[in-house]
Design a protein around this motif. Structure first.
Motif: not given
Length: 73
Positions: A4-9, A21-25
């Motif tokens: 998995p990739r593209g996640f941030a917190y 990818h910049g969208r809140p999950v």
């Protein structure tokens, strides 16, 4: 199986906002946020965030097919 990739917190006070990818999950608060932060520090960030957001459907599709709810009679 790709990783998995593209996640941030982002930690906002006592809350943690996870984005993909910049969208809140999802937003975690309180004890769940603390537990998440401890897991992220201990393991692979991307895998932990994928699991916490439910985006970890990698390889379990075959097992779900055999679940009684998904069987055709």
């Amino acid at each position: 199986m790709p990783a998995p990739r593209g996640f941030a917190y982002e930690q906002r006070g006592a809350d943690v906002v996870i984005t993909h990818h910049g969208r809140p999950v999802t937003t975690l608060r309180g004890a769940r946020a603390e537990h998440f932060l401890a897991e992220v520090r201990a393991g692979d960030e991307q895998v932990v965030m994928a699991r916490w957001t439910g985006n970890y459907r990698r390889g379990n599709e075959r097992a779900a097919r055999a679940h009684p709810r998904n069987r055709r009679t």
